[in-house]
Scaffold this motif. Sequence first.
Motif, mmCIF file in Angstrom:
data_model
loop_
_atom_site.group_PDB
_atom_site.id
_atom_site.type_symbol
_atom_site.label_atom_id
_atom_site.label_comp_id
_atom_site.label_asym_id
_atom_site.label_seq_id
_atom_site.Cartn_x
_atom_site.Cartn_y
_atom_site.Cartn_z
ATOM 1 N N ALA A 166 2.595 -6.531 -60.023
ATOM 2 C CA ALA A 166 3.475 -4.962 -60.183
ATOM 3 C C ALA A 166 2.465 -4.241 -61.394
ATOM 4 O O ALA A 166 2.194 -3.116 -60.918
ATOM 5 N N PHE A 167 2.201 -4.910 -62.194
ATOM 6 C CA PHE A 167 1.516 -4.270 -63.501
ATOM 7 C C PHE A 167 0.009 -3.784 -62.876
ATOM 8 O O PHE A 167 -0.508 -2.643 -63.199
ATOM 9 N N LEU A 168 -0.634 -4.728 -62.304
ATOM 10 C CA LEU A 168 -1.894 -4.503 -61.889
ATOM 11 C C LEU A 168 -1.918 -3.031 -60.923
ATOM 12 O O LEU A 168 -2.896 -2.439 -60.859
ATOM 13 N N ASP A 169 -0.913 -3.389 -59.960
ATOM 14 C CA ASP A 169 -0.894 -2.116 -59.048
ATOM 15 C C ASP A 169 -0.594 -0.785 -59.626
ATOM 16 O O ASP A 169 -1.278 0.144 -59.255
ATOM 17 N N SER A 170 -0.081 -0.913 -61.039
ATOM 18 C CA SER A 170 0.270 0.317 -61.747
ATOM 19 C C SER A 170 -1.164 0.892 -62.300
ATOM 20 O O SER A 170 -1.694 2.129 -62.162
ATOM 21 N N ILE A 171 -2.046 -0.001 -62.612
ATOM 22 C CA ILE A 171 -3.425 0.103 -62.945
ATOM 23 C C ILE A 171 -4.436 0.855 -61.862
ATOM 24 O O ILE A 171 -5.047 1.896 -62.071
ATOM 25 N N VAL A 172 -4.067 0.347 -60.728
ATOM 26 C CA VAL A 172 -4.634 0.617 -59.629
ATOM 27 C C VAL A 172 -4.215 2.187 -59.196
ATOM 28 O O VAL A 172 -5.104 2.927 -58.588
ATOM 29 N N ALA A 173 -2.755 2.214 -59.192
ATOM 30 C CA ALA A 173 -2.263 3.806 -58.864
ATOM 31 C C ALA A 173 -2.830 4.650 -59.839
ATOM 32 O O ALA A 173 -3.229 5.908 -59.468
ATOM 33 N N LEU A 174 -2.916 4.517 -61.048
ATOM 34 C CA LEU A 174 -3.622 5.420 -62.235
ATOM 35 C C LEU A 174 -4.987 5.681 -61.804
ATOM 36 O O LEU A 174 -5.449 6.787 -61.811
ATOM 37 N N ALA A 175 -5.722 4.468 -61.391
ATOM 38 C CA ALA A 175 -7.131 4.878 -61.063
ATOM 39 C C ALA A 175 -7.317 5.762 -59.930
ATOM 40 O O ALA A 175 -8.280 6.591 -60.094
ATOM 41 N N ARG A 176 -6.713 5.469 -58.948
ATOM 42 C CA ARG A 176 -6.725 6.420 -57.821
ATOM 43 C C ARG A 176 -6.359 7.750 -58.112
ATOM 44 O O ARG A 176 -7.018 8.689 -57.527
ATOM 45 N N ALA A 177 -5.044 7.865 -58.935
ATOM 46 C CA ALA A 177 -4.821 9.432 -59.057
ATOM 47 C C ALA A 177 -6.086 10.078 -59.861
ATOM 48 O O ALA A 177 -6.068 11.276 -59.670
ATOM 49 N N CYS A 178 -6.620 9.463 -60.797
ATOM 50 C CA CYS A 178 -7.743 10.087 -61.869
ATOM 51 C C CYS A 178 -8.798 10.393 -60.804
ATOM 52 O O CYS A 178 -9.476 11.387 -60.934
ATOM 53 N N ASP A 179 -9.112 9.449 -59.781
ATOM 54 C CA ASP A 179 -10.129 9.680 -58.783
ATOM 55 C C ASP A 179 -9.821 10.866 -58.115
ATOM 56 O O ASP A 179 -10.636 11.663 -57.653
ATOM 57 N N GLU A 180 -8.664 11.037 -57.434
ATOM 58 C CA GLU A 180 -8.155 12.163 -56.447
ATOM 59 C C GLU A 180 -8.259 13.493 -57.499
ATOM 60 O O GLU A 180 -8.689 14.600 -56.912
ATOM 61 N N GLU A 181 -8.035 13.571 -58.731
ATOM 62 C CA GLU A 181 -8.055 14.645 -59.596
ATOM 63 C C GLU A 181 -9.396 14.955 -60.208
ATOM 64 O O GLU A 181 -9.575 16.004 -60.852
ATOM 65 N N ARG A 182 -10.358 13.891 -59.811
ATOM 66 C CA ARG A 182 -11.783 14.217 -60.385
ATOM 67 C C ARG A 182 -11.730 14.316 -61.830
ATOM 68 O O ARG A 182 -12.545 15.286 -62.512
#
Length: 434
Positions: free
Chosen positions: A231-247
């Motif tokens: 679950a914690f690693l999923d939060s890292i992935v979610a953050l990484a994707r959000a930063c990617d989407e917001e460039r």
Amino acid sequence: MTFVISHPMDAPLSALDKGVPAIETNLPLDAVGAQQWRLLKEDLPLPVAVLKEDCLRHNSQWMKSFLADGGARLAPHGKTTMSPGLFDLQLADGAWAITVSTPHQVQVVRRFGYQRIFLANQLIGAKAIDFVISELARDASFEFFFLVDSVDNVKAIAKAARDAKLQRPLEALVEIGYPGGRTGCRSVNEAIDLAHAIHETNGAIVLRGVEGFEGLLKGADNAATLELVSAFLDSIVALARACDEERLYGSETVILSAGGSSFYDIVVEKLGSAALTKQTIILVRSGCYITHDSVLYAKAVQALRERNPALADAHGGLAPALEVWAYIQSRPEPEKAIAGLGKRDISYDDQPIALVWYRPGVDMERPQPLSPDHRVTRLNDQHCHLEIPADSPLKVGDMVGFGVSHPCLTFDKWRVLHVVDHNYQITSSVRTYF
């Protein structure tokens, strides 16, 4: 071929170093093998810490194979050994960078000339910030990555960079943590806000990636711990994707990093699924794999074997390379022996394991295993209390090799450790710089 692990800048051995014979003149590390010292011939004063070269080679190759199969890279945590000789071995086997934790460790690895450093911590304090900025200004080939979890810290570093007129950006990773844990933003939303703060420094700092540390998560059992880690690693992935989407990333290559010495397989699998629009480096930071141990990380490998037996046993699995040897100096009771090592010589997160014994001066070909009923019950500063069976072969003057738990807290007790071959002949020595 002689297996020599040392760094050209290492200080020579001295009789002032624990575990070194009473040599009259200082001895360069690359001349140690020529002395033909042998542990079992009592050529070294005990206690002494040794590294088994065959296990070091094996563990280094094991990690190299794991990373190749998973498409990840390694920045081994230098705080485990703080030994440039071992850093060089890890870099020769393909390590991407050296990880450190403190400003002092940054200074050490820079003094020894390492060009890519990952500070798995926040860069805090005026002197520490100024040192990094000065090194970046002085050496265009120096690469430095660090963690942030505070807007105030971002502002302080950005101001220092502007005041120094640094001509290139500092490179930060937003750290995400978890409630009750150590450092890191406590939610994905908080971490995204921090990423925006980095973006608003207008190039003084750029966002290079996302980081977290899962190694301290503990559940009621291995299955529960694995759920927490996942679950914690999923939060890292979610953050990484959000930063990617917001460039928000300031580079075409994004670093996603986690992974101590317990869950690197899950880290590589989870972070590898991020599927960002930019090229991604999956960076694990295990440091203890190089020596492994006989307790703490042996348990971690057993947990790994439960979830991934093929990986745990691949190429023979990891092997404990670090031992501390001591004499039996007293057997005051039939079921008690005292060995000459203690908290100043070996880690005590868990009690050491009495692995093997040897009696010098007799026709004994090799050290012999000790049965599990030879048990360390407690440690004093310089004494080890052993509970033993009444018919134990141990007597005063025998040598005992102890396995450690948590290598980090054994390495930091030694300025010198000796590398030994399968006959416990000293082939080289390594220095530490804690």
